[in-house]
Design a protein around this motif. Structure first.
Motif, PDB file in Angstrom:
ATOM      1  N   THR A   1       0.871  -1.220   0.200  1.00 20.73           N
ATOM      2  CA  THR A   1       0.206   0.007  -0.207  1.00 20.73           C
ATOM      3  C   THR A   1       0.876   0.936  -0.037  1.00 20.73           C
ATOM      4  O   THR A   1       1.756   1.370   1.067  1.00 20.73           O
ATOM      5  N   PRO A   2       0.720   2.400  -0.859  1.00 20.94           N
ATOM      6  CA  PRO A   2       1.760   2.960  -0.950  1.00 20.94           C
ATOM      7  C   PRO A   2       1.180   4.249   0.744  1.00 20.94           C
ATOM      8  O   PRO A   2       1.068   4.256   1.484  1.00 20.94           O
ATOM      9  N   GLY A   3       2.714   4.787   0.441  1.00 18.32           N
ATOM     10  CA  GLY A   3       2.709   5.131   1.931  1.00 18.32           C
ATOM     11  C   GLY A   3       3.000   4.190   3.465  1.00 18.32           C
ATOM     12  O   GLY A   3       3.406   4.691   4.247  1.00 18.32           O
ATOM     13  N   THR A   4       3.857   3.185   3.030  1.00 20.36           N
ATOM     14  CA  THR A   4       3.702   1.991   4.095  1.00 20.36           C
ATOM     15  C   THR A   4       4.650   2.435   4.714  1.00 20.36           C
ATOM     16  O   THR A   4       4.785   2.900   6.063  1.00 20.36           O
ATOM     17  N   ASP A   5       5.280   2.922   4.470  1.00 19.70           N
ATOM     18  CA  ASP A   5       6.991   3.312   4.976  1.00 19.70           C
ATOM     19  C   ASP A   5       6.870   4.552   5.310  1.00 19.70           C
ATOM     20  O   ASP A   5       7.575   4.374   6.630  1.00 19.70           O
ATOM     21  N   LEU A   6       6.135   5.362   5.003  1.00 19.70           N
ATOM     22  CA  LEU A   6       5.884   6.750   6.139  1.00 19.70           C
ATOM     23  C   LEU A   6       5.379   5.458   7.074  1.00 19.70           C
ATOM     24  O   LEU A   6       5.071   6.330   8.368  1.00 19.70           O
ATOM     25  N   ARG A   7       4.011   5.435   7.277  1.00 19.53           N
ATOM     26  CA  ARG A   7       3.190   5.389   8.692  1.00 19.53           C
ATOM     27  C   ARG A   7       4.431   4.030   9.448  1.00 19.53           C
ATOM     28  O   ARG A   7       3.685   4.218  10.332  1.00 19.53           O
ATOM     29  N   GLU A   8       5.487   3.033   8.865  1.00 20.22           N
ATOM     30  CA  GLU A   8       6.158   2.815  10.011  1.00 20.22           C
ATOM     31  C   GLU A   8       7.475   3.566  10.712  1.00 20.22           C
ATOM     32  O   GLU A   8       8.723   3.052  11.254  1.00 20.22           O
ATOM     33  N   GLY A   9       7.658   4.158   9.485  1.00 20.58           N
ATOM     34  CA  GLY A   9       8.626   5.451   9.940  1.00 20.58           C
ATOM     35  C   GLY A   9      10.090   5.093   9.685  1.00 20.58           C
ATOM     36  O   GLY A   9      10.662   5.558   9.846  1.00 20.58           O
TER      37      GLY A   9
ATOM     38  N   HIS B   1      -0.944  11.193   7.870  1.00 17.65           N
ATOM     39  CA  HIS B   1       0.331  10.204   6.968  1.00 17.65           C
ATOM     40  C   HIS B   1      -0.688  10.667   5.420  1.00 17.65           C
ATOM     41  O   HIS B   1       0.351  10.668   5.018  1.00 17.65           O
ATOM     42  N   ALA B   2      -2.211  11.127   5.279  1.00 21.90           N
ATOM     43  CA  ALA B   2      -2.314  11.652   4.428  1.00 21.90           C
ATOM     44  C   ALA B   2      -1.547  12.403   4.422  1.00 21.90           C
ATOM     45  O   ALA B   2      -1.224  12.927   2.788  1.00 21.90           O
ATOM     46  N   GLU B   3      -1.708  13.175   4.523  1.00 21.72           N
ATOM     47  CA  GLU B   3      -1.284  14.794   4.815  1.00 21.72           C
ATOM     48  C   GLU B   3       0.487  14.855   4.088  1.00 21.72           C
ATOM     49  O   GLU B   3       0.405  15.630   3.310  1.00 21.72           O
ATOM     50  N   ALA B   4       1.469  14.086   4.741  1.00 25.32           N
ATOM     51  CA  ALA B   4       2.337  14.086   4.813  1.00 25.32           C
ATOM     52  C   ALA B   4       2.678  12.914   3.414  1.00 25.32           C
ATOM     53  O   ALA B   4       3.902  13.782   2.169  1.00 25.32           O
ATOM     54  N   LEU B   5       1.611  12.406   3.035  1.00 22.53           N
ATOM     55  CA  LEU B   5       1.700  11.960   1.528  1.00 22.53           C
ATOM     56  C   LEU B   5       1.971  12.801   0.157  1.00 22.53           C
ATOM     57  O   LEU B   5       2.269  13.147  -0.180  1.00 22.53           O
ATOM     58  N   GLY B   6       0.867  13.216   0.521  1.00 17.87           N
ATOM     59  CA  GLY B   6       0.093  14.724  -0.106  1.00 17.87           C
ATOM     60  C   GLY B   6       1.204  15.923  -0.095  1.00 17.87           C
ATOM     61  O   GLY B   6       1.941  15.727  -1.434  1.00 17.87           O
ATOM     62  N   LEU B   7       2.169  15.918   0.387  1.00 12.79           N
ATOM     63  CA  LEU B   7       3.093  16.752   0.729  1.00 12.79           C
ATOM     64  C   LEU B   7       4.049  16.533   0.382  1.00 12.79           C
ATOM     65  O   LEU B   7       4.887  17.254  -1.041  1.00 12.79           O
ATOM     66  N   LEU B   8       4.608  15.360   0.363  1.00 12.19           N
ATOM     67  CA  LEU B   8       6.097  14.328  -0.479  1.00 12.19           C
ATOM     68  C   LEU B   8       5.728  14.775  -1.400  1.00 12.19           C
ATOM     69  O   LEU B   8       6.682  14.890  -2.251  1.00 12.19           O
ATOM     70  N   ARG B   9       4.403  14.255  -2.317  1.00 10.38           N
ATOM     71  CA  ARG B   9       4.534  13.421  -4.114  1.00 10.38           C
ATOM     72  C   ARG B   9       5.073  15.203  -4.210  1.00 10.38           C
ATOM     73  O   ARG B   9       4.962  15.376  -5.678  1.00 10.38           O
ATOM     74  N   GLU B  10       4.286  16.316  -3.718  1.00  8.92           N
ATOM     75  CA  GLU B  10       4.317  17.724  -4.546  1.00  8.92           C
ATOM     76  C   GLU B  10       6.310  18.772  -3.737  1.00  8.92           C
ATOM     77  O   GLU B  10       5.530  19.252  -4.076  1.00  8.92           O
ATOM     78  N   SER B  11       6.773  17.590  -3.377  1.00  7.49           N
ATOM     79  CA  SER B  11       8.192  18.157  -3.273  1.00  7.49           C
ATOM     80  C   SER B  11       9.148  18.501  -3.927  1.00  7.49           C
ATOM     81  O   SER B  11       9.227  17.194  -4.997  1.00  7.49           O
ATOM     82  N   PRO B  12       9.891  18.883  -3.491  1.00  6.47           N
ATOM     83  CA  PRO B  12      11.663  19.039  -3.772  1.00  6.47           C
ATOM     84  C   PRO B  12      11.739  17.908  -3.967  1.00  6.47           C
ATOM     85  O   PRO B  12      12.574  17.734  -4.450  1.00  6.47           O
ATOM     86  N   ALA B  13      12.038  17.773  -3.039  1.00  8.29           N
ATOM     87  CA  ALA B  13      12.540  16.042  -2.179  1.00  8.29           C
ATOM     88  C   ALA B  13      12.192  15.278  -2.774  1.00  8.29           C
ATOM     89  O   ALA B  13      13.779  13.751  -3.179  1.00  8.29           O
TER      90      ALA B  13
END
Length: 360
Positions: free
Chosen positions: A260-268, A305-317
């Motif tokens: 599932t997308p964002g699994t690594d984020l959820r698990e830190g 989680h949803a907010e971070a995923l959305g921000l990461l997808r649009e980020s320079p990172a």
């Protein structure tokens, strides 16, 4: 690590789990790996080798104890890309792929890899691997650790039949794997987190893939120059593949990455895009907010989680991480320069194209 993607049953070829199939233009396509084999003879050779590897894998883990046999075959039968045997088979194309030692060399590499998965799942307290219950979840941590040890022992036993150099290379590769796992466990210890992360991937993932490509050339009888080129390519393409999986975990809208997308984020899990975001000094509101969220650790709260995923997808990172993946893919391609222009080399180049394109 590379290899965690489960290939849909419709894309598997025979019992290899390699994903070999033919596209509408008649060229070979190895499913989830994006490998293209345009030459029917090379495709037949590679698929034939992988079929033999699959048979030998099952035979090699058989034990007088039925529990050991069942547990040792557990992850093997759950699927996987067989990426390491594939690179052995492709490396052998630069010599004679019919040499008798090519198949056992591929078996050594896959058994070594499978052993690490049993140990990884214990360390990660994982409940699922390749869509099936993990061995530790099904049989306890102790059994999973011992089965991993058994697979390492079987790999060493088979390597002994290949000669002293094979034993030495397998042992040194195993040492790198252990160093990588230790480095990941203890963290960067005050150093650069990005450099540390790339080092961990090279040790844990790149090392075994490099040895797989090397074994293919060695036991296929390729020249020393070609063997070294294959090993260099394997190391870099292994890192590139793992990094691209990191990006897919964030960028994909589907289960393209096998989870599932964002699994690594959820698990830190601090993957490359997250590390770039945390290291950023961008002062725009989105970047500042993203750093604030990521600094909290595992994102178990659905809204955060949803907010971070959305921000990461649009980020320079994320853009920077994509550029890093592309640079590794191009570096891997450059390592192939000493090899002759051939269907096997073009197949290896197709992996570079696939990695560069899958996260763009």
């Amino acid at each position: 690590m590379v290899e965690d993607v489960v290939i849909p049953a419709g894309e598997r070829s025979g019992v290899t789990g390699s994903g070999g199939r033919r596209g509408p233009d008649g060229t070979g396509q190895f499913g989830a790996l994006g490998l293209e084999l345009a030459d029917p003879r090379v495709e037949a050779s590679v698929l034939g080798l992988l079929e033999q590897v699959e048979t030998e894998l099952r035979a090699s883990v058989a034990s007088a104890d039925p529990l050991v046999t069942e547990a040792a075959r557990h992850l093997m039968e759950a699927g996987g890309k067989r990426f390491r045997p594939l690179l052995v088979a492709l490396g052998a194309q630069f010599g004679d792929p019919t040499c008798a030692q090519v198949v056992p060399a591929a078996v050594v590499m896959e058994l070594t890899h499978l052993a690490t998965l049993y140990h990884d799942d214990v360390m990660d307290e994982a409940a699922v691997r390749r869509g099936a219950p993990s061995a530790n979840y099904r049989w306890t941590n102790s059994v999973a650790i011992l089965v991993g040890d058994y697979l390492f022992a079987r790999a060493a036993d088979i390597a002994a039949d290949l000669g002293v150099e094979a034993v030495r290379l397998q042992a040194r590769t195993f040492a790198r794997l252990v160093h990588g796992q230790i480095a990941e466990t203890v963290g960067p210890r005050g150093g650069d987190p990005v450099a540390h992360y790339l080092h961990v991937i090279a040790e844990k993932t790149g090392s075994l893939i490099a040895t797989s490509a090397r074994f293919g050339g060695m036991f296929g009888g390729a020249s020393v120059e070609h063997i070294e080129a294959l090993a260099g390519y394997g190391e870099i393409i292994g890192v590139a593949f793992q990094l691209s999986d990191d990006l897919l975990d964030i960028a994909s809208e589907s289960v393209q990455s096998g989870k599932t997308p964002g699994t690594d984020l959820r698990e830190g899990v601090p993957t490359l895009p997250v590390l770039y975001a945390l290291a950023s000094d961008d002062s725009d509101a989105a970047s500042v907010r993203l750093r604030e969220i990521l600094a909290t650790g595992p994102l178990v709260d659905d809204a955060l989680h949803a907010e971070a995923l959305g921000l990461l997808r649009e980020s320079p990172a994320l853009k920077r991480a994509r550029e890093t993946v592309r640079s590794y893919a191009e570096d891997a391609r450059a390592r192939l320069a000493p090899l002759p222009d051939s269907p096997a080399r073009r197949a290896l180049e197709s992996l570079c194209d696939y990695i560069a394109d899958r996260t763009s």
